[in-house]
Design a protein around this motif. Structure first.
Motif, short mmCIF file in Angstrom:
data_model
loop_
_atom_site.label_atom_id
_atom_site.label_comp_id
_atom_site.label_asym_id
_atom_site.label_seq_id
_atom_site.Cartn_x
_atom_site.Cartn_y
_atom_site.Cartn_z
N ARG A 278 0.86 -1.18 0.00
CA ARG A 278 0.00 0.00 0.00
C ARG A 278 0.89 1.22 0.00
O ARG A 278 2.03 1.15 0.43
CB ARG A 278 -0.95 0.00 1.19
CG ARG A 278 -0.23 -0.12 2.51
CD ARG A 278 -1.11 -0.20 3.73
NE ARG A 278 -1.90 -1.38 3.75
CZ ARG A 278 -3.15 -1.42 4.21
NH1 ARG A 278 -3.70 -0.36 4.71
NH2 ARG A 278 -3.84 -2.53 4.21
N PRO A 279 0.41 2.36 -0.51
CA PRO A 279 1.28 3.53 -0.61
C PRO A 279 1.71 4.07 0.76
O PRO A 279 0.90 4.15 1.68
CB PRO A 279 0.44 4.56 -1.37
CG PRO A 279 -0.97 4.09 -1.23
CD PRO A 279 -0.93 2.61 -1.04
N VAL A 280 2.97 4.44 0.86
CA VAL A 280 3.53 5.04 2.06
C VAL A 280 4.22 6.34 1.65
O VAL A 280 4.99 6.35 0.69
CB VAL A 280 4.54 4.10 2.75
CG1 VAL A 280 5.19 4.77 3.94
CG2 VAL A 280 3.85 2.80 3.18
N THR A 281 3.94 7.41 2.38
CA THR A 281 4.59 8.69 2.10
C THR A 281 5.18 9.27 3.38
O THR A 281 4.64 9.05 4.47
CB THR A 281 3.63 9.73 1.47
OG1 THR A 281 2.56 9.96 2.38
CG2 THR A 281 3.09 9.25 0.14
N ILE A 282 6.28 9.99 3.23
CA ILE A 282 6.97 10.64 4.34
C ILE A 282 7.30 12.07 3.91
O ILE A 282 7.80 12.27 2.81
CB ILE A 282 8.27 9.89 4.70
CG1 ILE A 282 7.98 8.46 5.12
CG2 ILE A 282 9.05 10.62 5.79
CD1 ILE A 282 9.22 7.59 5.26
N GLU A 283 7.05 13.04 4.77
CA GLU A 283 7.38 14.43 4.46
C GLU A 283 8.84 14.74 4.77
O GLU A 283 9.52 15.36 3.96
CB GLU A 283 6.46 15.38 5.22
CG GLU A 283 5.03 15.35 4.73
CD GLU A 283 4.11 16.23 5.56
OE1 GLU A 283 4.61 17.01 6.42
OE2 GLU A 283 2.89 16.13 5.36
N HIS A 284 9.32 14.35 5.96
CA HIS A 284 10.69 14.63 6.36
C HIS A 284 11.27 13.42 7.09
O HIS A 284 10.55 12.70 7.79
CB HIS A 284 10.78 15.85 7.27
CG HIS A 284 10.32 17.11 6.62
ND1 HIS A 284 11.05 17.74 5.64
CD2 HIS A 284 9.22 17.86 6.81
CE1 HIS A 284 10.39 18.81 5.25
NE2 HIS A 284 9.27 18.90 5.94
N LEU A 285 12.58 13.24 6.94
CA LEU A 285 13.29 12.13 7.58
C LEU A 285 14.49 12.70 8.32
O LEU A 285 15.27 13.47 7.74
CB LEU A 285 13.73 11.12 6.52
CG LEU A 285 14.34 9.82 6.98
CD1 LEU A 285 13.32 9.00 7.77
CD2 LEU A 285 14.84 9.02 5.79
N HIS A 286 14.62 12.34 9.59
CA HIS A 286 15.74 12.80 10.41
C HIS A 286 16.43 11.58 11.01
O HIS A 286 15.76 10.65 11.45
CB HIS A 286 15.26 13.70 11.54
CG HIS A 286 14.41 14.84 11.08
ND1 HIS A 286 14.93 15.96 10.50
CD2 HIS A 286 13.07 15.01 11.10
CE1 HIS A 286 13.95 16.79 10.19
NE2 HIS A 286 12.80 16.23 10.54
N VAL A 287 17.75 11.61 11.07
CA VAL A 287 18.53 10.53 11.65
C VAL A 287 19.58 11.13 12.57
O VAL A 287 20.29 12.07 12.18
CB VAL A 287 19.21 9.66 10.56
CG1 VAL A 287 20.05 8.57 11.19
CG2 VAL A 287 18.17 9.06 9.63
#
Length: 152
Positions: free
Chosen positions: A34-43
């Protein structure tokens, strides 16, 4: 020796984790079906690395296109024990935090629903491993609660 080390330091300082969003979204979409979306990623790198996804949305399966997304999570974080993985390839996720998650569980009269399921084929690819340490879960609150342990 100094120039390669300087290049690595500059790369780490200038690297934007958001550049990896298309790869993470593609992998999550393929795994969940199913579609997955992310606006921002921080590590935040370290012995225990913290990974945070902001604006995480998990869509619905086929047949539920007009419904709101299955999950909308403004901020989801997890800690990953990198030292343990490097030492003996064990996967340890000591903390998972979901801030203000919203799940839209929809059931239809024909018995179909939009909840994710793990097929037998996928379950075989995820072998159970011995768990070490204490697992904690936080769901939008500052207090952590131990998750129930299942027998390994």
């Amino acid at each position: 020796m100094g120039l390669p080390l300087l290049a690595i330091v500059v790369l780490v300082l200038l690297f934007r984790w958001d550049w990896l969003i298309p790869i993470v979204e593609a992998q999550a979409t393929a795994r969940l079906g199913r579609p997955v979306t992310i606006e921002h990623l921080h590590v935040k790198l370290g012995k225990v690395t913290s990974i945070t996804a902001e604006g995480l949305r998990i869509g619905n399966p086929d047949g539920f296109e007009d419904a709101p997304p299955f999950a909308a999570i403004p901020r989801a974080s997890l800690d990953f024990d990198v030292a343990g993985w490097l030492r003996d390839r064990s996967v340890a996720i000591p903390v998972v935090t979901l801030d203000q998650p919203v799940f839209e569980v929809i059931g239809r009269a024909d018995g179909k629903d939009n909840t994710p399921s793990i097929s037998a084929a996928r379950a075989r690819r995820w072998p159970r491993r011995r768990r070490r340490g204490r697992r904690l879960a936080r769901c939008g609150s500052p207090v952590a609660r131990p998750m129930s342990r299942s027998p390994s």
